[in-house]
Design a protein around this motif. Structure first.
Motif, PDB file in Angstrom:
ATOM      1  N   GLY A 159      -2.924  -0.672   0.729  1.00  0.00           N
ATOM      2  CA  GLY A 159      -4.349  -0.369   0.640  1.00  0.00           C
ATOM      3  C   GLY A 159      -4.842   0.399   1.852  1.00  0.00           C
ATOM      4  O   GLY A 159      -4.081   0.662   2.786  1.00  0.00           O
ATOM      5  N   PRO A 160      -6.119   0.766   1.869  1.00  0.00           N
ATOM      6  CA  PRO A 160      -6.654   1.585   2.972  1.00  0.00           C
ATOM      7  C   PRO A 160      -6.858   0.807   4.282  1.00  0.00           C
ATOM      8  O   PRO A 160      -6.952   1.416   5.335  1.00  0.00           O
ATOM      9  CB  PRO A 160      -8.007   2.063   2.420  1.00  0.00           C
ATOM     10  N   ILE A 161      -6.956  -0.521   4.224  1.00  0.00           N
ATOM     11  CA  ILE A 161      -7.198  -1.289   5.470  1.00  0.00           C
ATOM     12  C   ILE A 161      -6.213  -2.464   5.569  1.00  0.00           C
ATOM     13  O   ILE A 161      -6.602  -3.632   5.543  1.00  0.00           O
ATOM     14  CB  ILE A 161      -8.665  -1.807   5.531  1.00  0.00           C
TER      15      ILE A 161
END
Lengths: 268, 226
Positions: A111-113
């Motif tokens: 995921g992005p984070i």
């Protein structure tokens, strides 16, 4: 005529009887001694404590984010408002499991984070995240209705009386929406306490780690320890009843905070 | 130095208008519904964006936030805060005046007495009669000692007897305080009873100015025919 009157009461009686029947079946399933022992079980205590801690943290997040958002939605017009409001309602109609998978992918390794995910996934922080996700939606929607019901003329008038906008909000609009906001908070808290699906996906089901009351019911039913499962279910029911009763009791009028005068109606 | 001066003040509803009030003068704005009377008051109160300039004395008000204007505004709907008692409604405007709690309490008590509503100080607005609500709203508008009073249809919802009583009381009170006032009404009788001068707004334009009709006594402010 009498038969018709009885018929009118039948649906209500059926609903109440079904709810009471399910509750009674749950409460009377175990002998009292077994139930008492299950209520005293360390696992029940852990689940209750974790549920209270995480749901209160989730409620604080929901209030901090939901109340200002609700005020903005109730008072301002902006392009795409209908779309934003629909998005905010989504967590209430999406199956919690689906929301949980979404949060899992958002915070997962791909995921992005991912850094935040390492801290939150399969940890008590993840429980808070999942509970806050659903509670925020409930709080925002209820608070928006509460602020929307207040004539904006009150805040405008408060301005002409020398109150800066923030204080007009805090001293006029929030107290006027007070009971509705408190109801929103209680509903949000109840929703956080009972959250299961999203929590399962985001925080997992690990005994004595991410074991909230709903998770304890799930784990103990799955492993055949129905006594602890029933004890946890009854505790959840008791909490839900207390919260709903609190909403009912909010109807009472409070003293004037500006003068601390007693209720005028009583004095009159 | 004028009490209030409007220079080319207007917006989408209101055609640009000029209006000057002498210090201590009360001017009534008459006109049919939708003429822009309330819009004019809301502009002066700082509640609506507008073109042109607003001065209080020589002090420019344009662009100044409503809470920074030394103005008392009484809206048509009164907007008494329902969660506060009458006294609480008067305490609130004094919170940011720098007065101590004792001073605020004394000021509230004095204003309630002046407006003849002290006997209802602990009541919530929902438990007041129409006339008492009007008195409470007037007291709240006056409590900070504003330099300009803006009244929007102040006594419109009352029975004729109560209205006339309140007209007399308000007029005496305003004159004693030497307060400048801009009063919106659709009732020529009310305009004559409360104001020194009347202007008429029609379809967003200021059409005429006239002084109080001669049937109103200059001393009692009462119409001889009333």
């Amino acid at each position: 005529m009498r038969a018709l009157s009885l018929l009118a009461w039948a649906p209500l009686a059926l609903i109440v009887a079904t709810i009471l029947g399910a509750l009674a079946a749950l409460a009377l399933h175990l002998p009292l001694a077994t139930l008492t022992a299950a209520l005293a079980d360390p696992e029940t205590h852990f689940a209750l404590a974790l549920s209270l801690r995480t749901s209160l943290a989730a409620l604080l997040i929901a209030l901090a984010l939901g109340v200002p958002s609700a005020y903005l939605l109730a008072r301002r017009r902006f392009p795409g408002k209908a779309v934003v409001e629909t998005i905010l309602d989504l967590p209430m109609v999406t199956p919690p499991l689906v929301a949980g998978i979404g949060l899992l992918f958002l915070l997962g390794r791909d995921g992005p984070i991912p850094a935040l995910g390492r801290e939150m996934l399969f940890a008590p922080a993840g429980v808070v995240l999942a509970q806050a996700y659903v509670a925020t939606s409930v709080v925002t929607r209820s608070a928006r209705a509460a602020f929307g019901a207040i004539d904006p003329g009150f805040a405008a008038n408060a301005g002409t009386l020398g109150l800066p906008p923030f204080w007009a909000f805090l001293l006029v609009e929030v107290p006027m929406a007070g009971r509705a906001l408190l109801s929103a908070a209680i509903l949000g808290w109840a929703r956080a306490l009972g959250e299961f699906g999203a929590t399962l996906m985001v925080a997992g089901a690990t005994r004595f780690h991410t074991e909230t009351l709903p998770m304890a019911i799930f784990l103990n039913i799955a492993s055949g320890r129905t006594d602890v499962a029933i004890a946890c279910a009854l505790v959840l029911l008791g909490l839900a009843f207390a919260l709903l009763l609190a909403i009912r009791l909010l109807a009472g009028e409070r003293a004037d905070p500006m003068t601390e005068a007693p209720d005028a109606r009583l004095a009159a | 130095m004028p009490g209030l001066r409007l220079e080319s003040v207007g917006n989408a509803v209101l055609a640009p208008l000029d209006l000057t009030l002498a210090p201590g003068e009360a001017v009534a704005v008459l006109g049919p519904s939708g003429a822009g009377k309330s819009t004019l008051l809301r502009i002066v109160a700082g509640l609506l964006p507008h073109r042109g300039r607003v001065f209080l004395g020589n002090e420019p008000m344009t662009g100044r936030a409503p809470h920074r204007r030394p103005i008392g505004y009484m809206s048509q709907d009164l907007h008494l805060f329902p969660h506060l008692s009458v006294a609480g409604n008067l305490h609130l405007p004094l919170l940011f005046t720098g007065l101590s709690r004792a001073e605020r309490t004394a000021r509230v008590a004095q204003t309630l007495k002046t407006c003849a509503i002290a006997h209802r100080a602990t009541r919530r607005p929902a438990h007041l009669s129409g006339g008492e609500r009007q008195r409470a709203a007037l007291a709240r508008a006056l409590v900070r000692g504003p330099r300009l009073l803006l009244l929007d249809e102040p006594f419109s919802s009352l029975d004729p007897t109560t209205r006339r009583t309140l007209w007399r009381e308000f007029d005496t009170l305003r004159r004693a305080a030497g307060m400048t006032a801009l009063i919106v009404t659709h009732d020529p009788e009310e305009a004559a009873a409360l104001a020194d001068r009347t202007v008429t707004l029609r379809a967003g334009e200021l059409h005429e100015e006239r002084t109080t009709p001669p049937c109103f006594s200059s001393t009692t402010r009462r119409c001889a025919a009333c």
